[in-house]
Structures are given as structure tokens and as C-alpha cells.
Design an enzyme around this catalytic site. Sequence first.
Site, PDB file in Angstrom:
ATOM      1  N   PHE A 180     -11.395  -7.753  13.710  1.00 56.64           N
ATOM      2  CA  PHE A 180     -10.367  -8.320  12.650  1.00 56.64           C
ATOM      3  C   PHE A 180      -9.851  -7.308  11.833  1.00 56.64           C
ATOM      4  O   PHE A 180     -10.911  -6.802  11.178  1.00 56.64           O
ATOM      5  CB  PHE A 180     -10.688  -9.658  11.972  1.00 56.64           C
ATOM      6  CG  PHE A 180      -9.678 -10.089  11.247  1.00 56.64           C
ATOM      7  CD1 PHE A 180      -8.265 -10.334  11.687  1.00 56.64           C
ATOM      8  CD2 PHE A 180      -9.837 -10.100   9.880  1.00 56.64           C
ATOM      9  CE1 PHE A 180      -7.438 -10.941  10.749  1.00 56.64           C
ATOM     10  CE2 PHE A 180      -8.949 -10.354   8.896  1.00 56.64           C
ATOM     11  CZ  PHE A 180      -7.700 -11.021   9.525  1.00 56.64           C
ATOM     12  N   GLN A 181      -8.626  -6.718  11.786  1.00 54.77           N
ATOM     13  CA  GLN A 181      -8.311  -5.875  10.701  1.00 54.77           C
ATOM     14  C   GLN A 181      -8.889  -4.346  11.534  1.00 54.77           C
ATOM     15  O   GLN A 181      -8.962  -3.671  10.175  1.00 54.77           O
ATOM     16  CB  GLN A 181      -8.404  -6.116   9.222  1.00 54.77           C
ATOM     17  CG  GLN A 181      -7.558  -7.224   8.953  1.00 54.77           C
ATOM     18  CD  GLN A 181      -7.309  -7.580   7.480  1.00 54.77           C
ATOM     19  OE1 GLN A 181      -8.233  -7.363   6.836  1.00 54.77           O
ATOM     20  NE2 GLN A 181      -6.125  -8.187   7.362  1.00 54.77           N
ATOM     21  N   MET A 224      24.394   8.981   1.502  1.00 59.82           N
ATOM     22  CA  MET A 224      24.259  10.150   2.286  1.00 59.82           C
ATOM     23  C   MET A 224      24.723  10.067   3.750  1.00 59.82           C
ATOM     24  O   MET A 224      25.096  10.979   4.429  1.00 59.82           O
ATOM     25  CB  MET A 224      22.805  10.740   1.960  1.00 59.82           C
ATOM     26  CG  MET A 224      22.488  12.171   2.653  1.00 59.82           C
ATOM     27  SD  MET A 224      23.885  13.059   1.479  1.00 59.82           S
ATOM     28  CE  MET A 224      22.817  13.984   0.267  1.00 59.82           C
ATOM     29  N   GLU A 242       0.896  -1.309   0.036  1.00 62.49           N
ATOM     30  CA  GLU A 242      -0.055   0.087   0.073  1.00 62.49           C
ATOM     31  C   GLU A 242       0.900   1.396   0.120  1.00 62.49           C
ATOM     32  O   GLU A 242       0.324   2.330  -0.571  1.00 62.49           O
ATOM     33  CB  GLU A 242      -1.001  -0.051   1.135  1.00 62.49           C
ATOM     34  CG  GLU A 242      -2.164  -0.905   0.992  1.00 62.49           C
ATOM     35  CD  GLU A 242      -1.736  -2.358   1.510  1.00 62.49           C
ATOM     36  OE1 GLU A 242      -0.664  -2.804   1.892  1.00 62.49           O
ATOM     37  OE2 GLU A 242      -2.456  -3.300   1.704  1.00 62.49           O
ATOM     38  N   LYS A 272     -17.596  -1.427   6.151  1.00 63.43           N
ATOM     39  CA  LYS A 272     -18.238  -2.287   5.226  1.00 63.43           C
ATOM     40  C   LYS A 272     -19.565  -2.361   5.089  1.00 63.43           C
ATOM     41  O   LYS A 272     -20.202  -2.392   4.115  1.00 63.43           O
ATOM     42  CB  LYS A 272     -17.755  -3.742   5.482  1.00 63.43           C
ATOM     43  CG  LYS A 272     -17.742  -4.627   4.309  1.00 63.43           C
ATOM     44  CD  LYS A 272     -16.977  -5.896   4.695  1.00 63.43           C
ATOM     45  CE  LYS A 272     -17.228  -6.784   3.562  1.00 63.43           C
ATOM     46  NZ  LYS A 272     -16.497  -8.300   3.823  1.00 63.43           N
TER      47      LYS A 272
HETATM   48  C1  LIG Z   1      12.711   5.606   4.946  1.00 63.72           C
HETATM   49  C2  LIG Z   1      14.073   6.035   5.200  1.00 63.72           C
HETATM   50  N1  LIG Z   1      14.808   5.576   6.058  1.00 63.72           N
HETATM   51  C3  LIG Z   1      15.915   6.072   6.320  1.00 63.72           C
HETATM   52  C4  LIG Z   1      16.467   7.537   5.625  1.00 63.72           C
HETATM   53  C5  LIG Z   1      17.678   8.158   6.062  1.00 63.72           C
HETATM   54  N2  LIG Z   1      18.573   8.042   4.793  1.00 63.72           N
HETATM   55  C6  LIG Z   1      18.561   9.164   3.726  1.00 63.72           C
HETATM   56  S1  LIG Z   1      19.532   9.220   2.516  1.00 63.72           S
HETATM   57  C7  LIG Z   1      19.894   7.476   3.084  1.00 63.72           C
HETATM   58  C8  LIG Z   1      20.886   6.523   2.194  1.00 63.72           C
HETATM   59  C9  LIG Z   1      20.095   6.436   1.019  1.00 63.72           C
HETATM   60  O1  LIG Z   1      21.249   5.141   0.304  1.00 63.72           O
HETATM   61  P1  LIG Z   1      21.138   5.090  -1.178  1.00 63.72           P
HETATM   62  O2  LIG Z   1      19.567   5.134  -1.410  1.00 63.72           O
HETATM   63  O3  LIG Z   1      21.906   3.994  -1.759  1.00 63.72           O
HETATM   64  O4  LIG Z   1      21.556   6.757  -1.730  1.00 63.72           O
HETATM   65  P2  LIG Z   1      23.041   7.173  -1.962  1.00 63.72           P
HETATM   66  O5  LIG Z   1      22.791   8.235  -0.697  1.00 63.72           O
HETATM   67  O6  LIG Z   1      23.841   6.160  -1.617  1.00 63.72           O
HETATM   68  O7  LIG Z   1      22.738   7.831  -3.197  1.00 63.72           O
HETATM   69  C10 LIG Z   1      19.383   7.121   4.327  1.00 63.72           C
HETATM   70  C11 LIG Z   1      19.476   5.762   4.976  1.00 63.72           C
HETATM   71  C12 LIG Z   1      15.393   8.158   4.797  1.00 63.72           C
HETATM   72  N3  LIG Z   1      15.745   9.120   4.195  1.00 63.72           N
HETATM   73  N4  LIG Z   1      14.303   7.223   4.557  1.00 63.72           N
END
Ligand SMILES: Cc1ncc(C[n+]2csc(CCOP(=O)(O)OP(=O)(O)O)c2C)c(N)n1
Lengths: 584, 186
Positions: A114-115, A482, A52, A164
Site C-alpha cells: 500500500f502506497q 502565452m 506536496e 518505515k
Molecule cells: C504546468 C504547465 N502546464 C502548461 C504550461 C504551458 N503554458 C505556458 S504559459 C501558459 C498559459 C499561462 O496562462 P496564465 O497563467 O493565465 O498567464 P498569462 O500568459 O495569461 O499571463 C501555459 C498553458 C506550463 N508552462 N506549465
Amino acid sequence: MSRQMTGAKMVVQALKDQGVDVVFGYPGGAVLPIYDEIFQQNDIRHILVRHEQGAVHMAEGYARSTGKPGVVLVTSGPGATNAVTGLTDALMDSIPIVCLTGQVPTFMIGTDGFQEADTVGITRPCTKHNWLVKDTSKLADTIHQAFHVATKGRPGPVLIDIPKDVQFATGTYTAPREAKVNHYQPKVKGDLAKITELVALMEKAERPVFYTGGGVINSGPGASLLLRELADATGFPVTSTLMGLGAYPASGKNWIGMLGMHGLYEANLAMHGCDLMINLGARFDDRITGRIPDFSPKSKKAHVDIDPSSINKVIHVDIPITGDVGHVLEDLIKVWKSRGRKVNKDGLAKWWGQIEQWKLKRCLSYKNSDKIIKPQYALQRLEELTKGRDRYITTEVGQHQMWAAQFLGFDAPNRWMTSGGLGTMGYGFPASIGVQVAHPDALVINVAGEASWLMNMQEMGTATQFRTPVKQFILNNERLGMVRQWQQLLHGERYSHSWSESLPDFVKLAEAFGWKGIQCKDPKDLDDAIMDMIDFDGPVLFDCLVEKHENCFPMIPSGKPHNEMLLGDASTEGAIQAGGAVLV
Amino acid sequence: MSALKIKKGASSHSAYDLRDPNAEVIGSHTLAVMVDNEAGVLARVIGLFSGRGYNIESLTVAEVDHEGHRSRITVVTTGTAAVIEQIKAQLGRLVPVHEVHDLTVEGPSVERELALFKVAGSGEKRVEALRLADIFRANVVDSTLESFVFEITGTPEKIDAFAELMRPLGLVDVARTGVAALARGA
Ligand SMILES: Cc1ncc(C[n+]2csc(CCOP(=O)(O)OP(=O)(O)O)c2C)c(N)n1
Ligand SMILES: [Mg+2]
């Protein structure tokens, strides 16, 4: 046109009457009556997602690339809770979404059935508004209201929870024009006196800048045209947030690039040094302002926003204008023209001279290599090989997202979909499917990081089933890049859990779902590989192995002012002190 | 301030004029919020305050227009001028909210709160409680040989003052309604 029908039928009728052509959804016990109605008609297409969250991001991609609201249909309990991330994402980025959720029958609400989940309770803070409909005769009216609220004023996600028994019961259908929507009518016209005040400042300004945001896109293509007209007529430089890219064309002569934490040197210094800042539909997000007391200290600031709560929320402005960007620009241009189209020519000439000086820094330059693909190079090639085409770009979240914003150019609005406010990893892939559903013949590319991409990879099945030829361009650095960058700069190079371990063989994964898989690691092969991706008539998973330790620059560290930007690895030593480390 | 402790609107400048010399001063504001009396509306308002870290000092709500299904929420909150403006703007953008009035700055207003005090005691203390109640124009709405329940209406300050006096005289329990407020004049 009052008619008797079941609630389930009303849902489908109301969607048709609202001009909906596609719904992204996933069935379950609490929405079976609605699914039964969907089965018995052909006007509305249903895209069966695999999770979803994917449905909501697809609807977001659909909405952002068309300007129409995206529609989601999910079941009660887990169906609804799985949608929460997508709803929050849409709320933060002001994307119109209408989400319909099933609910246990009214007589079971509150019994931990349920749900059963308290869906309106859970989604209250992550929707613009939501409703629990307990009476079939109010259902159609509520759906029409929902579309009105989602799209009027500052757009956003809304949710209707439908028990529902309400779907089974019979009631009277209300047509859209009979719906009660009168009360919610946000003001779109700006105050003329304030607009005139702004024009007076524009006539004198020596160092003006247009700071544009997602509000220009949300206001519709007309607003982008007006922005172009005004910027070109006045000769004022234009910068934009991540959300606003494309409103003013990247190829336009007044374009000075994106601003913000990873924005361009010239754009951020123009914001810092301007004497008149004209904020059009942006919200002074912390990625933009950096340290508040040092934010553009010498400028007069005007802020046009349809949401009064955005004005003076973080930055005090001198000229607040509540209204829709398009409407305000129209009046602004009229007033400016009627007063003789004046600008401070000498001031502007000097200002542009200064901006040209800043551009000489060439802040996006990087050290290329002929052995390993630099992520920036990959994006430059992607840009070069795709730019003239009917192209839509989505992204995931991370370094690749910022590089995409820096290295790809957008000449039109609604061509760039990225999770700005919430920064949701896993957004880009489903969003790309939603875009492709809306634009079946376009070239839709998701610029992804390998880690983000895995977060909603189950949607591969959706792409295969619905023949959406989306291109997944993964800049695979085998890192949560990042996060790794922040750990390098802020946490003493202790790389805690920022490795992407145990990655799949992306080519085999592609094949497993009936996609084409491409891997590329040599810069010499890159162009051919990209062309293979573009030319393939079907979904492609492109595993682009890139330099693992590249950092994304420029960077304004959290808590720093614009003029203390880091431009490259050499400038990072000890750049971020403890104070900034607490900030996100 | 008048004898009734009605806060006079110190200023009623534009909603956006935040460069007030008192900008950093934290003040108490009474807001009147007219809403559709629909399910969840109070949760929406309260959720806004908790979600964005605003204070609620007092909150009252009741339907005031049964035909139009309108409720009036009176909320007393504190914050700097900028925070109060933000609270009003945030309230204003909730879909079921029709009007937001800042009674503290929009002009003179009257504020009243009702409270019930249970005071237990005997002898001198009991007599003194009754005497003070009379001075405060509190009514006795229940009495036993060992206790009284007083009903008092007034400004929150008056009720605070009464509570202070009752404490040493055997105050057992208090129930307060929170503030109801209206702008003065026609
Ligand atoms: C759902 C979620 N969890 C954690 C983060 C924290 N976060 C920001 S960038 C990143 C790393 C992303 O890695 P990747 O997709 O390989 O991109 P890159 O920076 O390597 O280009 C994380 C863990 C986030 N933005 N969203
Ligand atoms: Mg990565």
C-alpha cells in the site's frame, strides 16, 4: 559524539545539525515516526502544505531567497509522486532542495505494498542524486551527504527515501563532521591560464558584453558584488538571463536589460553584435540562443560555469573556464588589475554609442489606455509603488512572467524567484509562501496569471494557517495568454482551448479563506488598489482585470536569430514560418 | 591499427577542444567509468544514456575492488567528438562516478570480449566448425553428438568474424559479455 537513537529521531537531529529551521511537508503512513519526533521538539518549524508539489515550490522559494537549502518531508507513494514536478523544477533551475520521503518497510519493498512507489527510480532523473536508506546506522550519514551534494558544485534537489522500519529501528547517529562527503568536491577555482587569456581579450575588446545567469546568484552574494565591481571598473555592458536578474542592479549604469526570447532589443542586439561574450553562470539555453548557427556569429566566447557539462553543450566557446563564478571573478579581477586595468576605451565608447542607439527603439513601449488596464501598466505601477521596499517577487509562468521580468527592476540578488528552466505554472504562489516564511516582515508579491495561479490555489489554506501575508497580484486576462499569443502568431489565430473559462469570483474566494480580496479594472483606481494590497496586514488576492489580447514583445520567435526580433503587433504578420513552429 | 585492432589515440587534446577537423565524424569510443558500487548506480548511467539520447553499443559492469566497493563500467558508445565530450562530462557529474576515461583517445588500450557460441550440425559442417574454432583459438566447453559450445575471447571484431563463419555451419545461439578494456602500459 556517537549516540544511539531511532531513525526517526536521527532525521530530526540531522536536520538540526544541518542548521535547518523550517521543513515544508505533509504527513502520511510512511512518515508517521518522523512526524512523531517533529511533534516532540520546537527547534524546527513545520509548515503543513496542502499538496506536496506546493511543499517543494515553497522550499524552492525559501532556498532562492535565503541561499540555504530548502527541506521537504512527504510520505511514500502519492506523496513522493506529487513532489516530482517540484523536484524537476529545482533540478532545471539548480536550486538546493533536500526532500525526505517515507517508504514502505524494507521487507515489503517490491511487493506492491500500500502506497509503495519506486521513489528512487521515479526521481532518479529529476534529482541531482538520491538514496534509499536500508540501514538505520547509515541514515544520519546519508542525510549529511545529501545536504553536501545539494549545496556543493551546481546546486540541485536530492532525495532520501526512508523505509518505515528504518525510522523505527535504533542505530548510531553520525555527526555532520564525521560524514563521508570527501569524494564529491567539485572544483571551484578556475584555471588561471584561461582566466589570463580572457583578461587579454578583455583588454582589447571593442564590443564586449557580460552575459550573466543564475550561476551568479547561486554562487552567493559575494559573486554579485564582484560582478558589480568588475562591470563598473571595466565599463562593459551587462545583460542577464531570466534566472540572473538582480545579480547586477537594474539601476546600475552598465545594465542593458534582460536578454532572450522576450528580452530587450538592446540586450539581444548586443549579444548578436558583440566581439567578446563573457558568459558568467548562464547555460546558453534555447530561450537565449535562438537559432544556433546565427547566435552571436562574430564573437569570441568565454564561459564560466561550475558544471563542466554545461560548457560546449550547445555553443562552442573559445575560453572554457570550469569553476565557481565568485571564485573565478575574484581571480579575474586580480589578474586584470595586476596587468594595469586596461580596456579599449575608444572601442567601448563607440559600442556604448551603438547601444544607446538601440535603446532609442524603446522596445518595451506599448499603447496605454485610460479605459482598460494594460498588464504592462499594472506592473509599472506596481514597480513604482513598491520599489524602495524590502520586496521579494515570485511569478507564475506565462506572459505576466515575462512582463514582470521586463518591467520590474531588481537591485539585489535573491529577490526574484521564477520558474525558468521548467516553466512550471503553479510555481509562484507556493514559492511566495516559502519566501515569506523565510522573510516574515518583507513584502512578498507573486505576479501571477489567473490560469497558473489556479494550479496550486489549494495553498491558500497554508498561507492563512501560517499567517504569511503574501500578495497575489493576478494579471487576469481570462486567457492562457502565452498560449493564445503563440496560437495567434503560429497557428492561424485558432484559439484552441486557451480561454480561462469558468473562473472563480476571486474576491469571494479570498474571503472564503479569510484573505482580503481586491478587484480592480479601471486604470484610475489602480494605484489606490495596489496601496490597499500593500497596506493590508495579511494575504491578499488581487484580481487585476487586464486587456485580454495584449501580446508580449519584444519576441524572438523560436528558431530565429537575435536580430530578427518582433517588436510589436505590426511586425508579426507571417513572421514565423513552418520551420520554427516545431520548436517549443 | 595494429594486428590486435587496438585503436591508437588519434589525438589527446584538451577536453574542450571540440573544433576538431573530424568534429562531424561519428566515432566509436570505449569509456571506462569508475563508480561506487551502490544500489542504482547502473540505472543512473543507463538512464543518462537513454534520457539524453546517446547510444550504447556495449556495456559491461562488475565490482573490481571489493573492499572499496568500486565497480568498473566499460561502455562502448558512438557519437561526434562533441557528443562524446558531452557524454563524458555528463557521466563525470554523476555523484557516484569517480573517474571517466576515454580509452579511445587517452592512449593505446586493449579490448577483449568473451563469447559463447552454440553450433549444431553433423558431418562436414561439424568438422569444419571445429577446424575454424581451432584457427580462432576458441575452446570447446560443451559438446554433444549434434552440437558444440565454443568459448572465444578477443576483440569484438574477431568475435564478429567468428560469428560470420559459424552462421552457415549451424549457429544456434550466441552469448557475448560486452567489452572489457584497459589502457596499455604501466
Ligand atoms: C504546468 C504547465 N502546464 C502548461 C504550461 C504551458 N503554458 C505556458 S504559459 C501558459 C498559459 C499561462 O496562462 P496564465 O497563467 O493565465 O498567464 P498569462 O500568459 O495569461 O499571463 C501555459 C498553458 C506550463 N508552462 N506549465
Ligand atoms: Mg492569463
